[in-house]
Design a protein around this motif. Sequence first.
Motif, PDB file in Angstrom:
ATOM      1  N   ILE A  60       0.845  -1.190   0.000  1.00  0.00           N
ATOM      2  CA  ILE A  60       0.000   0.000   0.000  1.00  0.00           C
ATOM      3  C   ILE A  60       0.882   1.242   0.000  1.00  0.00           C
ATOM      4  O   ILE A  60       1.813   1.356   0.812  1.00  0.00           O
ATOM      5  N   VAL A  61       0.603   2.175  -0.915  1.00  0.00           N
ATOM      6  CA  VAL A  61       1.339   3.435  -1.026  1.00  0.00           C
ATOM      7  C   VAL A  61       0.337   4.579  -1.035  1.00  0.00           C
ATOM      8  O   VAL A  61      -0.520   4.642  -1.931  1.00  0.00           O
ATOM      9  N   VAL A  62       0.411   5.473  -0.044  1.00  0.00           N
ATOM     10  CA  VAL A  62      -0.553   6.573   0.053  1.00  0.00           C
ATOM     11  C   VAL A  62       0.158   7.867   0.432  1.00  0.00           C
ATOM     12  O   VAL A  62       1.200   7.847   1.092  1.00  0.00           O
ATOM     13  N   ASN A  63      -0.442   8.989   0.028  1.00  0.00           N
ATOM     14  CA  ASN A  63       0.075  10.294   0.448  1.00  0.00           C
ATOM     15  C   ASN A  63      -0.737  10.863   1.601  1.00  0.00           C
ATOM     16  O   ASN A  63      -0.730  12.073   1.850  1.00  0.00           O
ATOM     17  N   ALA A 136       6.742  21.197  -0.833  1.00  0.00           N
ATOM     18  CA  ALA A 136       7.275  20.922  -2.161  1.00  0.00           C
ATOM     19  C   ALA A 136       6.681  19.623  -2.685  1.00  0.00           C
ATOM     20  O   ALA A 136       6.457  18.672  -1.922  1.00  0.00           O
ATOM     21  N   TYR A 137       6.431  19.572  -3.973  1.00  0.00           N
ATOM     22  CA  TYR A 137       5.912  18.367  -4.612  1.00  0.00           C
ATOM     23  C   TYR A 137       7.083  17.447  -4.957  1.00  0.00           C
ATOM     24  O   TYR A 137       7.808  17.686  -5.919  1.00  0.00           O
ATOM     25  N   LEU A 138       7.279  16.407  -4.143  1.00  0.00           N
ATOM     26  CA  LEU A 138       8.365  15.465  -4.369  1.00  0.00           C
ATOM     27  C   LEU A 138       7.972  14.430  -5.421  1.00  0.00           C
ATOM     28  O   LEU A 138       6.789  14.236  -5.712  1.00  0.00           O
ATOM     29  N   THR A 156       3.422   8.934   2.585  1.00  0.00           N
ATOM     30  CA  THR A 156       4.145  10.144   2.185  1.00  0.00           C
ATOM     31  C   THR A 156       3.356  11.378   2.584  1.00  0.00           C
ATOM     32  O   THR A 156       2.195  11.307   2.963  1.00  0.00           O
ATOM     33  N   GLY A 157       4.041  12.512   2.475  1.00  0.00           N
ATOM     34  CA  GLY A 157       3.374  13.793   2.556  1.00  0.00           C
ATOM     35  C   GLY A 157       3.048  14.246   1.138  1.00  0.00           C
ATOM     36  O   GLY A 157       2.541  13.472   0.327  1.00  0.00           O
ATOM     37  N   ARG A 158       3.406  15.492   0.818  1.00  0.00           N
ATOM     38  CA  ARG A 158       3.063  16.039  -0.489  1.00  0.00           C
ATOM     39  C   ARG A 158       4.027  15.519  -1.543  1.00  0.00           C
ATOM     40  O   ARG A 158       5.176  15.944  -1.631  1.00  0.00           O
ATOM     41  N   VAL A 159       3.596  14.573  -2.313  1.00  0.00           N
ATOM     42  CA  VAL A 159       4.281  14.164  -3.531  1.00  0.00           C
ATOM     43  C   VAL A 159       3.325  14.460  -4.685  1.00  0.00           C
ATOM     44  O   VAL A 159       2.143  14.716  -4.476  1.00  0.00           O
TER      45      VAL A 159
END
Length: 580
Positions: A60-63, A136-138, A156-159
Amino acid sequence: MEEMLTGGALDVLTGDYLAELTMLILGRDRLKDPARGYAKTFLRQLETGLGLAKDRGVRIVVNAGGLNPAGLADAVRELSERIGVPAAVAHVEGDDVLARGPAGLRAPDGSGAERSAADGPASGSGWGEGVLTANAYLGGGGIAACLRGGADIVVTGRVTDAALVSGAAAAHFGWAEGDLDALAGAVVAGHVLECGAQATGGNYAFFAQEEIDVTRPGFPLAEIARDGSAVITKHPGTGGAVTTGTVTAQLLYETAGARYAGPDVTARMDSVRLTQDGTDRVRISGVRGEAPPPRLKVGLTRMGGWRNEVTFVLTGLDIDAKAALVRRQLEAELSSLEARGRRPKEVTWTLARTDHPDAPVQEEASALLRLAVRDPAEERVGRAVSGAAIELALASIPGFHVTAPPGKGSPYGVFETAWEDAARVPHTAVLPDGRRVTVPAPERTLEPAPVEEPSLPEPLPDPLPASYGESRRMPLGAVAGARSGDKGGSANVGVWVRTDEAWRWLVHALTVDEICHLLPEIRHLPVTRHVLPNLRALNFVIDGLLGEGVASQARFDPQAKALGEWLRSRKTDIPEGLLP
């Protein structure tokens, strides 16, 4: 989440929880409690989803980490222990750059002026007065490192929205920085997936004509190949549809020109080719990638002030005269407030002629006159304005009433964009064992140059021949689909057609002048047209239509979600041979 985990095979489940408005909401949450700032919805979904994912071997991958990915990662570990489902949890951090001032920054006021560290800190947070969040958008590098480090769940945060998919694909295939075409293909696939059912018939312009049942559309998934090509599909038996049309619509959503620049790669949208690969299967191929730009986008949110609004209902005859009377009466009160230093800084009147003559239903006989006020001070937009409106109830127009009682002002937010050197933004993957891995900025970068018309890969087609007959005055939507959305204060509307013949007409007929004629609200604004021949599409970017972004609620449709449908309803001259 449960639907996706039980409906069919998956390797990775991604979840996009962050929008521009969400960051502002999370910023206010963090002010109340520094331990918050993440999307709690994800934890509720994980109560049942974690066990299902472990049973099926799905990562699972989530921002959903928002402003506090480390905090959410800890919360996931606590949940894992509580429900007895072990999980290796990692997170990505570094996007939150609020605490430090910018350097080498392109100013968010649009002036193009650049700051350096030698200039000293700006007011407020260092990014400007009253900035609440600065992120920042990573790219996907941190996600890939976490997955390679054995994570079952990556927070993640903001990607960038697409990084959730491209990062997972890069980990799976071992892509490196130079695999630009493969990375670009995964970014395009990620862009298709990021808005869920919007790629499977949701919000689709031709749902009625193509008889797509979108009562409960399934969610899209991407089968990604080593070369970055992909097939967009959905789980068997789910609703909606995956067609070249539904995928085209999503590709055009919230994009601008032919170069779709991101932190890992610049994807050439004009190289994308779509082919129907069977029922509910659309193949994406041919995507070309270029080196990413040297700077990262930084999203800034701040509280913009206070707003209030009153909507007067004008019914029946003499609508214009009734609107003029109400305005005269309220403007007199506003002048009185001005004399006392209490007039709101911004006052906007809008009359929507929703009334119909000889209407059989009262609501259909009514127009709406909207007064909106804004000011940095709450007391200037509260009951001094809405109360004055209600005091007219027995001394104004016949049939006086409003849609809501007088109320206090409410805060509104502002979203701005800045650009920061990628090398100055820390990008760190925190692995399940606690190790911290630095993700370096790309070594090779390239400033995206505008793609002039005609765009790649071929010149504009010849105009449609006269054999298609005389033109008829018909809604544009008789032949064209549209999808619109927001990016800060700008809006975009993508328009596409389904045949080569219709494309030969559209690309010559729908010019900037013509769209400004069809949508009079945009005539005074900068409008840019981008041509995407492979998609038989035009994409128009309208700067400034949304004021200071969705949270500022500067417009009836504050995110421009229905701008495309308004455009489709407008009448233009269409050759008879193209009409159904």
